[in-house]
Design an enzyme around this catalytic site. Structure first.
Site, PDB file in Angstrom:
ATOM      1  N   SER A 116       0.785  -1.061  -0.599  1.00 34.29           N
ATOM      2  CA  SER A 116      -0.025  -0.078   0.474  1.00 34.29           C
ATOM      3  C   SER A 116       1.087   1.672   0.635  1.00 34.29           C
ATOM      4  O   SER A 116       1.819   1.533  -0.509  1.00 34.29           O
ATOM      5  CB  SER A 116      -1.265  -0.113   1.022  1.00 34.29           C
ATOM      6  N   ASP A 152     -10.202  -3.507  -4.989  1.00 31.00           N
ATOM      7  CA  ASP A 152      -9.336  -2.414  -4.566  1.00 31.00           C
ATOM      8  C   ASP A 152      -9.700  -0.720  -5.728  1.00 31.00           C
ATOM      9  O   ASP A 152      -9.110  -1.750  -6.597  1.00 31.00           O
ATOM     10  CB  ASP A 152      -8.246  -3.422  -4.316  1.00 31.00           C
ATOM     11  N   HIS A 209      -7.895  -5.012  -0.806  1.00 32.64           N
ATOM     12  CA  HIS A 209      -6.829  -4.139   0.430  1.00 32.64           C
ATOM     13  C   HIS A 209      -6.608  -4.490   0.901  1.00 32.64           C
ATOM     14  O   HIS A 209      -7.647  -4.562   1.759  1.00 32.64           O
ATOM     15  CB  HIS A 209      -7.462  -2.512   0.099  1.00 32.64           C
TER      16      HIS A 209
END
EC number: 3.1.1.71
Length: 408
Positions: free
Chosen positions: A191, A348, A378
């Site tokens: 991320s 995501d 995610h």
């Protein structure tokens, strides 16, 4: 008092909305499990309430709650030695895996945790367990960087922290101390950590003074651009739990210490409209109609405004900085990057950031493995232990570690 009551009602309605939001078919069990007792949503609501009451910045409050659920002190097992130290003033947690028979020197991964540049820690349970597994299964030294977070620091300080710590680690005497092979070192992150890992990779590839180069980079559902919040994955997953579009845009604004009033305009791409001259040279590098396959673009249409809010980029020029948005870097920068692994998840908003980066790297001549999970969401790779031991989390982690084992 009336405003406080209205806020509570709003938060309650939002919580009901989260429960009733239709979820992607393949991730029903996953998301219902995550939201079973609504821990994440309630934590966010509590932190926002504390911010509203003037008790704490909402990100500090939320991070405190996250830490209280799972901070782990450094510990060692028979297989992995774990220590907390600092590399050139930057806190790190080092995981030393067992030596591989016949190989006196170990390979190594510098790992950078996610959390929107503002949340989480190398010391929370999820990342501690991930790095422990990596150290043990790869017979490797894992350096997990505890970089400083928003709102204590803002862009580019997070990048400075990971660069400083990694450069320190790459010194011959430090590698020798940890018995690390200087030719088998990679960088990785998930991320926002994937964003920082990509930025670090680009910076190191251009540093002529760096003797030890990175062998690989592995990016897990990385966030790579802030120019277009209407890619097909942003449109498809606009309200998907864990990371809806509105939350991701707010993370960007927080990272740059920007104005929340800009968020609604940014959501509809008013910050990169055709009348924003500063964005013009970068639009071609983010043309998802040419970077994404038809199976992804489907019937989605680009959102390009003729006129927008030119003030946004003038006040937040960092939006167009390749250090913050590695996807928009020059082709000459990309062609010097090491072998790359990119993991993406169907459910995501960041899916297309990773797919587009893979395509740009391929066009630059970089060897790339794009590992896509149709049932992924995610953050799923760190959900591998009870009560969040989801199948897709275990599969993504295993696939990621397998690639590292074969390529590092």
């Amino acid at each position: 008092f009336r405003r406080l009551v209205n806020l509570h009602i709003t938060l309650l309605l939002y919580r009901i909305y989260i429960y009733l939001t239709p979820l992607p078919e393949h991730t029903n069990e996953l998301f219902r499990g995550v939201l079973g007792d609504n821990t994440w949503v309630l934590s966010s609501l509590c932190s926002n309430l504390m911010h509203y009451l003037g008790l704490s910045h909402h990100l500090l409050a939320l991070n405190f709650i996250i830490g209280s659920f799972g901070k782990k002190s450094a510990w060692s097992s028979a297989q992995v030695n774990v220590t907390d130290t600092d590399f050139d003033g930057v806190e790190v947690r080092v995981f030393e895996g067992p030596a591989k028979p016949g190989e006196p020197l170990k390979r190594s991964v510098v790992y950078i945790h996610g959390g929107g540049w503002a949340l989480a820690s190398a010391k929370i349970r999820y990342y501690d367990e991930l790095c422990t597994a990596m150290a043990e299964e790869l017979n490797a030294v894992i350096v997990s960087i505890e970089y400083r977070l928003v709102p204590k620091v803002y862009f580019p300080e997070q990048i400075h922290d990971v660069v400083r710590a990694t450069k320190y680690f790459l010194q011959p005497e430090v590698l020798q101390k940890y018995s690390v092979d200087p030719g088998r070192i990679g960088v990785s992150g998930d991320s926002a950590g994937g964003n920082l890992a990509a930025a670090l990779g680009q910076q190191f590839s251009q540093d002529a003074n760096l003797k030890n180069k990175l062998k690989v980079q592995a990016l897990i559902y990385p966030v790579l651009q802030a120019l277009d919040f209407n890619t097909p994955s942003y449109q498809q997953n606009v309200n998907t739990p864990i990371l809806p579009r509105y939350v991701m845009v707010k993370y960007w604004v927080d990272y740059f210490k920007g104005n929340y009033d800009f968020v609604p305009a940014m959501i509809v791409n008013n910050h990169t409209s055709l009348d924003v001259e500063e964005a013009a040279p970068l639009r071609a590098r983010l043309n998802w109609m040419s970077l994404l396959p038809e199976s992804i673009t489907k019937n989605y249409e680009p959102v390009v405004q003729a006129t927008g809010n030119t003030r946004i980029v003038q006040e937040i020029p960092q939006l167009l900085d390749a250090r913050a948005a590695p996807l928009i870097a020059d082709q000459e920068v990309l062609q010097h990057l090491p072998k790359t692994y990119i993991l993406t998840c169907e459910h995501d908003v960041l899916r297309d950031d990773g797919i587009m980066y893979a395509k740009r790297l391929e066009r630059a001549g970089v060897e790339v493995t794009l590992d896509h999970f149709e049932d992924g969401f995610h953050g799923c790779m760190i959900f591998t232990s009870w009560p969040t031991n989801f199948s897709v989390g275990i599969r993504t982690r295993n696939s990621y570690i397998k690639w590292l084992d074969q390529n590092l």
